[in-house]
Design a protein around this motif. Structure first.
Motif, PDB file in Angstrom:
ATOM      1  N   MET A   1       0.905  -1.107   0.023  1.00  0.00           N
ATOM      2  CA  MET A   1       0.074  -0.223   0.002  1.00  0.00           C
ATOM      3  C   MET A   1       0.877   1.106  -0.061  1.00  0.00           C
ATOM      4  N   ILE A   2       0.401   2.293  -0.491  1.00  0.00           N
ATOM      5  CA  ILE A   2       1.094   3.548  -0.583  1.00  0.00           C
ATOM      6  C   ILE A   2       1.051   4.156   0.669  1.00  0.00           C
ATOM      7  N   ASP A   3       2.260   4.652   1.321  1.00  0.00           N
ATOM      8  CA  ASP A   3       2.452   5.315   2.511  1.00  0.00           C
ATOM      9  C   ASP A   3       2.094   6.802   2.421  1.00  0.00           C
ATOM     10  N   PHE A   4       0.508   6.775   2.489  1.00  0.00           N
ATOM     11  CA  PHE A   4      -0.081   8.046   2.406  1.00  0.00           C
ATOM     12  C   PHE A   4       0.544   9.054   3.570  1.00  0.00           C
ATOM     13  N   LYS A   5       0.862   8.569   4.717  1.00  0.00           N
ATOM     14  CA  LYS A   5       1.319   9.282   5.706  1.00  0.00           C
ATOM     15  C   LYS A   5       2.823  10.035   5.511  1.00  0.00           C
ATOM     16  N   ASN A   6       3.470   9.541   4.801  1.00  0.00           N
ATOM     17  CA  ASN A   6       4.853   9.920   4.506  1.00  0.00           C
ATOM     18  C   ASN A   6       4.739  10.963   3.247  1.00  0.00           C
ATOM     19  N   GLY A   7       4.488  12.068   3.525  1.00  0.00           N
ATOM     20  CA  GLY A   7       4.421  13.073   2.280  1.00  0.00           C
ATOM     21  C   GLY A   7       3.312  13.018   1.432  1.00  0.00           C
ATOM     22  N   SER A   8       3.227  13.238   0.317  1.00  0.00           N
ATOM     23  CA  SER A   8       2.031  13.585  -0.892  1.00  0.00           C
ATOM     24  C   SER A   8       2.353  12.727  -1.931  1.00  0.00           C
ATOM     25  N   PHE A   9       1.533  12.639  -2.933  1.00  0.00           N
ATOM     26  CA  PHE A   9       1.639  11.827  -3.958  1.00  0.00           C
ATOM     27  C   PHE A   9       2.270  12.903  -5.058  1.00  0.00           C
ATOM     28  N   PHE A  10       3.020  12.385  -6.021  1.00  0.00           N
ATOM     29  CA  PHE A  10       3.663  13.208  -6.843  1.00  0.00           C
ATOM     30  C   PHE A  10       2.617  13.991  -7.582  1.00  0.00           C
ATOM     31  N   LYS A  11       2.865  15.168  -8.460  1.00  0.00           N
ATOM     32  CA  LYS A  11       1.824  15.949  -9.092  1.00  0.00           C
ATOM     33  C   LYS A  11       1.261  15.107 -10.041  1.00  0.00           C
ATOM     34  N   LEU A  12       0.146  15.254 -10.119  1.00  0.00           N
ATOM     35  CA  LEU A  12      -0.891  14.325 -11.033  1.00  0.00           C
ATOM     36  C   LEU A  12      -1.445  15.109 -12.173  1.00  0.00           C
ATOM     37  N   ARG A  13      -1.371  14.582 -13.429  1.00  0.00           N
ATOM     38  CA  ARG A  13      -1.735  15.222 -14.710  1.00  0.00           C
ATOM     39  C   ARG A  13      -2.736  14.303 -15.213  1.00  0.00           C
ATOM     40  N   PRO A  14      -3.800  14.850 -16.014  1.00  0.00           N
ATOM     41  CA  PRO A  14      -4.808  13.990 -16.587  1.00  0.00           C
ATOM     42  C   PRO A  14      -4.165  13.003 -17.504  1.00  0.00           C
ATOM     43  N   SER A  15      -4.557  11.595 -17.454  1.00  0.00           N
ATOM     44  CA  SER A  15      -4.444  10.574 -18.405  1.00  0.00           C
ATOM     45  C   SER A  15      -5.224   9.801 -18.831  1.00  0.00           C
ATOM     46  N   ALA A  16      -5.354   9.312 -19.868  1.00  0.00           N
ATOM     47  CA  ALA A  16      -6.307   8.453 -20.652  1.00  0.00           C
ATOM     48  C   ALA A  16      -5.910   6.878 -20.205  1.00  0.00           C
ATOM     49  N   ASP A  17      -4.775   6.383 -19.929  1.00  0.00           N
ATOM     50  CA  ASP A  17      -4.382   4.679 -19.793  1.00  0.00           C
ATOM     51  C   ASP A  17      -4.676   4.542 -18.244  1.00  0.00           C
ATOM     52  N   GLY A  18      -5.268   5.187 -17.521  1.00  0.00           N
ATOM     53  CA  GLY A  18      -5.762   4.762 -16.284  1.00  0.00           C
ATOM     54  C   GLY A  18      -6.798   3.604 -16.206  1.00  0.00           C
ATOM     55  N   ALA A  19      -7.661   3.810 -17.169  1.00  0.00           N
ATOM     56  CA  ALA A  19      -8.757   2.649 -17.311  1.00  0.00           C
ATOM     57  C   ALA A  19      -8.123   1.339 -17.419  1.00  0.00           C
ATOM     58  N   GLU A  20      -7.202   1.223 -18.474  1.00  0.00           N
ATOM     59  CA  GLU A  20      -6.544  -0.051 -18.900  1.00  0.00           C
ATOM     60  C   GLU A  20      -5.796  -0.560 -17.726  1.00  0.00           C
ATOM     61  N   MET A  21      -4.948   0.105 -17.075  1.00  0.00           N
ATOM     62  CA  MET A  21      -4.265  -0.329 -15.795  1.00  0.00           C
ATOM     63  C   MET A  21      -5.237  -0.956 -14.642  1.00  0.00           C
ATOM     64  N   VAL A  22      -6.242  -0.321 -14.591  1.00  0.00           N
ATOM     65  CA  VAL A  22      -7.140  -0.841 -13.510  1.00  0.00           C
ATOM     66  C   VAL A  22      -8.307  -1.815 -13.914  1.00  0.00           C
ATOM     67  N   ALA A  23      -8.393  -2.150 -15.061  1.00  0.00           N
ATOM     68  CA  ALA A  23      -9.362  -3.051 -15.481  1.00  0.00           C
ATOM     69  C   ALA A  23      -9.623  -4.272 -15.071  1.00  0.00           C
ATOM     70  N   PRO A  24      -8.447  -5.033 -14.614  1.00  0.00           N
ATOM     71  CA  PRO A  24      -8.395  -6.375 -14.140  1.00  0.00           C
ATOM     72  C   PRO A  24      -9.098  -6.383 -12.736  1.00  0.00           C
ATOM     73  N   ILE A  25      -9.247  -5.266 -12.080  1.00  0.00           N
ATOM     74  CA  ILE A  25      -9.528  -5.058 -10.655  1.00  0.00           C
ATOM     75  C   ILE A  25     -11.249  -4.680 -10.489  1.00  0.00           C
ATOM     76  N   LEU A  26     -11.668  -4.039 -11.822  1.00  0.00           N
ATOM     77  CA  LEU A  26     -12.862  -3.353 -11.582  1.00  0.00           C
ATOM     78  C   LEU A  26     -14.208  -4.242 -11.579  1.00  0.00           C
ATOM     79  N   LEU A  27     -14.907  -3.956 -10.851  1.00  0.00           N
ATOM     80  CA  LEU A  27     -16.283  -4.823 -10.736  1.00  0.00           C
ATOM     81  C   LEU A  27     -17.004  -4.679 -11.974  1.00  0.00           C
ATOM     82  N   PRO A  28     -18.025  -5.784 -12.259  1.00  0.00           N
ATOM     83  CA  PRO A  28     -18.496  -5.606 -13.527  1.00  0.00           C
ATOM     84  C   PRO A  28     -19.449  -4.320 -13.851  1.00  0.00           C
ATOM     85  N   ASP A  29     -20.066  -3.795 -12.769  1.00  0.00           N
ATOM     86  CA  ASP A  29     -20.778  -2.347 -12.588  1.00  0.00           C
ATOM     87  C   ASP A  29     -20.010  -1.273 -12.343  1.00  0.00           C
ATOM     88  N   GLU A  30     -18.609  -1.409 -12.400  1.00  0.00           N
ATOM     89  CA  GLU A  30     -17.799  -0.165 -12.217  1.00  0.00           C
ATOM     90  C   GLU A  30     -17.246   0.430 -13.181  1.00  0.00           C
TER      91      GLU A  30
END
Length: 123
Positions: A1-30
């Motif tokens: 798990m990401i250590d959320f207590k130790n600093g912040s996440f890096f600067k985030l920018r919009p991305s289109a490839d996130g859906a592909e990365m998490v597809a295997p763990i999504l629920l059928p209605d998610e």
């Protein structure tokens, strides 16, 4: 798990490839609503939860997926970009986990993310 207590996440920018990365763990209605990426890591907002993906190792084949359900958010705050500080921040307070801080580049519409989270948290 990401250590959320130790600093912040890096600067985030919009991305289109996130859906592909998490597809295997999504629920059928998610469904993926929006995704953001830093240098290696990804944050995906679905209609049920926030999924953070921490890419590990030199090759990047090992990935850690953290699921943050909207139902566990107790409070959140948004800091918009300013004149000199061009980045915006989202702080989420989860029961049992504590504070999760996500930083976004200035071109991200943080107000729309705030409204989106409000739809799920304030029901």
């Amino acid at each position: 798990m990401i250590d959320f207590k130790n600093g912040s996440f890096f600067k985030l920018r919009p991305s289109a490839d996130g859906a592909e990365m998490v597809a295997p763990i999504l629920l059928p209605d998610e469904n993926v609503v929006m995704s953001f990426k830093s240098v290696r890591d990804t944050v995906v907002f679905t209609n049920k939860r926030i999924i953070t993906v921490n890419v590990q190792g030199l090759t990047g084949k090992k990935k850690d997926f953290s699921s943050l359900p909207y139902a566990k958010i107790q409070a959140f705050s948004v800091e918009t970009a300013g004149t000199f500080d061009l980045d915006s921040e989202l702080e989420l307070y989860f029961s049992g986990l504590g504070k999760v801080r996500l930083e976004f580049l200035g071109n991200v519409d943080i107000s729309s993310i705030c409204r989106f989270i409000s739809e799920y948290v304030l029901r």
